[in-house]
Enzyme design. Structure first.
Site, PDB file in Angstrom:
ATOM      1  N   SER A 155       0.477  -1.403   0.192  1.00 29.20           N
ATOM      2  CA  SER A 155       0.051  -0.283   0.064  1.00 29.20           C
ATOM      3  C   SER A 155       0.883   1.590   0.159  1.00 29.20           C
ATOM      4  O   SER A 155       0.773   1.909  -0.327  1.00 29.20           O
ATOM      5  CB  SER A 155      -1.385  -0.133   0.936  1.00 29.20           C
ATOM      6  OG  SER A 155      -2.042  -1.106   0.978  1.00 29.20           O
ATOM      7  N   GLU A 156       2.387   1.197   0.676  1.00 36.58           N
ATOM      8  CA  GLU A 156       2.941   2.189   0.633  1.00 36.58           C
ATOM      9  C   GLU A 156       3.999   2.046   1.267  1.00 36.58           C
ATOM     10  O   GLU A 156       5.002   1.121   2.029  1.00 36.58           O
ATOM     11  CB  GLU A 156       2.269   3.340   1.917  1.00 36.58           C
ATOM     12  CG  GLU A 156       1.427   4.684   1.625  1.00 36.58           C
ATOM     13  CD  GLU A 156       0.178   4.252   2.069  1.00 36.58           C
ATOM     14  OE1 GLU A 156      -1.102   5.046   1.468  1.00 36.58           O
ATOM     15  OE2 GLU A 156      -0.330   2.603   2.977  1.00 36.58           O
ATOM     16  N   THR A 157       5.623   2.608   1.006  1.00 39.72           N
ATOM     17  CA  THR A 157       6.502   2.161   1.026  1.00 39.72           C
ATOM     18  C   THR A 157       7.415   3.646   1.766  1.00 39.72           C
ATOM     19  O   THR A 157       6.875   4.717   0.215  1.00 39.72           O
ATOM     20  CB  THR A 157       7.642   2.190  -0.167  1.00 39.72           C
ATOM     21  OG1 THR A 157       6.784   1.108  -0.616  1.00 39.72           O
ATOM     22  CG2 THR A 157       8.676   1.814   0.142  1.00 39.72           C
TER      23      THR A 157
END
Length: 391
Positions: A155-157
């Site tokens: 979903s996010e990094t």
């Protein structure tokens, strides 16, 4: 400490103001180690602080000396093996691997970028929302950060960088397709990753939307809960509610369909029951086509117990297991429309339908006319580590 020993305690091996780094080289990422007490810290924090002082495991204990010279001072960290992913100070972030070679077998220089993976808004591995944190993002340009986020496809990094405006560290947040000015689970997860060995009561992370303080609660030295103070959201009616509801497969919303922006942007749709929420099968293509729409946050519940689902195909995330940046505005939305009181904490369950159950806590202070403060909290657990080798 071996080169493949990825202990986060080694973040402080180069001195109190460094987040790792080779001996005699510039610190990788500077961390300001000012213990700050938030307005509402959990009661266990003072005991954690006393333990840190008693065993001298605070940042000041490591200043100017290698960690290998103070085994007694690492006892608190060694007891945290499940929670402290090992990242060596001398190879924490960017390294250059030199291969022995002759004139006939020359090899190109390789850059190594190391990361850890945390499951956020859960204390159980393989649940919650997975997050990758590159603990030293220096040497990566914008395109490379985006491509790495796309490669990991979480979903996010997050990419950690030196602070610029008085925080402990600066973070940049990417979905598989876009960079976000702010997001909740990346901020909380980064606080667990970076705050583990520091023994501070609060870590301050710089985002595009300003500094986000995260109060950390510890149990026997291990971080077990974090509570962030989010940027205050703005809101307005969503202009194409009819098309949005049709894309989700609904005829109406229980509350006004409104667009909130706190650095991440969401449109809120209320359903009549948890069963209706679980049965949603949105038209992903139609949601993607809605201009400017990043996320659709659907919710149901009552009192202090709520369930949610968040769809963000425009941001490269079909359905999100836990959305911290949307949890705060949900508390605002419910309080503004009389479903809860301002200052009342709600518990939000998300991710059940996709096999990643998550638990978030949110609270909004102020009034409908004057919002004062938005808090979101939860747990996280570190579960993996890895590295990318790039030319």
């Amino acid at each position: 400490m071996p080169d493949d020993d990825h202990g986060l305690a080694a973040l402080l091996g180069g001195g109190a103001d460094s987040l790792g780094g080779r001996a005699r080289r510039e610190p990788l990422v500077g961390l300001r180690l000012q213990a700050r007490r938030s307005r509402e810290l959990p009661c266990g924090l003072s005991r954690a602080q006393q333990r840190a002082r008693q065993h001298r495991v605070g940042a000041e204990a490591f200043a100017g000396e290698p960690l290998t010279e103070g085994p007694g001072r690492l006892a608190a960290f060694r007891g945290e093996r499940p929670e402290l992913v090992r990242l060596p100070g001398r190879s924490l972030g960017v390294t250059h691997d030199h291969q022995p070679h002759g004139p006939e077998h020359s090899l190109p220089l390789v850059r190594t970028f190391r990361y850890v993976v945390a499951d956020v808004f859960t204390d159980t591995p393989l649940e919650g929302n997975a997050l990758a944190v590159f603990t030293d993002g220096r040497g990566l340009d914008d395109e490379e950060m985006q491509r790495l986020a796309r490669e990991l496809n979480l979903s996010e990094t997050v990419f950690v960088l030196p602070p610029e405006i008085g925080g402990h560290a600066r973070i940049r947040i990417f979905t598989p397709s876009v960079e976000l000015p702010f997001a909740g689970h990346p901020t909380l997860g980064s606080a667990f990753v970076l705050g583990g060995p520091l023994q501070v009561l609060e870590i301050r992370l710089e985002t595009v939307r300003g500094i986000v303080p995260v109060a950390l609660e510890r149990d026997q030295g291990r971080i077990v809960f974090g509570r962030m103070v989010q940027p205050l959201p703005t809101w307005k009616p969503y202009g194409d509610a009819e098309a949005l509801l049709a894309a989700i497969g609904l005829e109406r919303s229980e509350l006004p369909v409104e667009h909130y922006d706190n650095g991440a942007q969401f449109v809120y749709v209320g359903l009549g029951s948890v069963e209706e929420l679980a049965a949603l099968r949105p038209d992903v293509s139609a949601l993607t086509d809605l201009s400017g729409l990043l996320g659709v946050y659907c919710f149901a519940g009552e009192g202090t117990q709520w369930r949610s689902r968040m769809f963000a195909p425009g941001g490269g995330v079909a359905e999100d297991p836990a959305t911290g940046s949307a949890a705060g505005p949900l508390a605002v939305h419910l309080a503004r429309h009389g479903r809860i009181g301002f200052g009342q904490e709600i518990e939000i369950t998300q991710g059940v339908e996709i096999g990643r159950p998550s638990t978030l806590f949110a609270r909004a202070y102020g009034t409908a006319e004057q919002l004062e403060r938005v808090e979101v909290g939860g747990s996280a657990v570190l579960v993996a580590r890895g590295e990318f080798r790039l030319p």
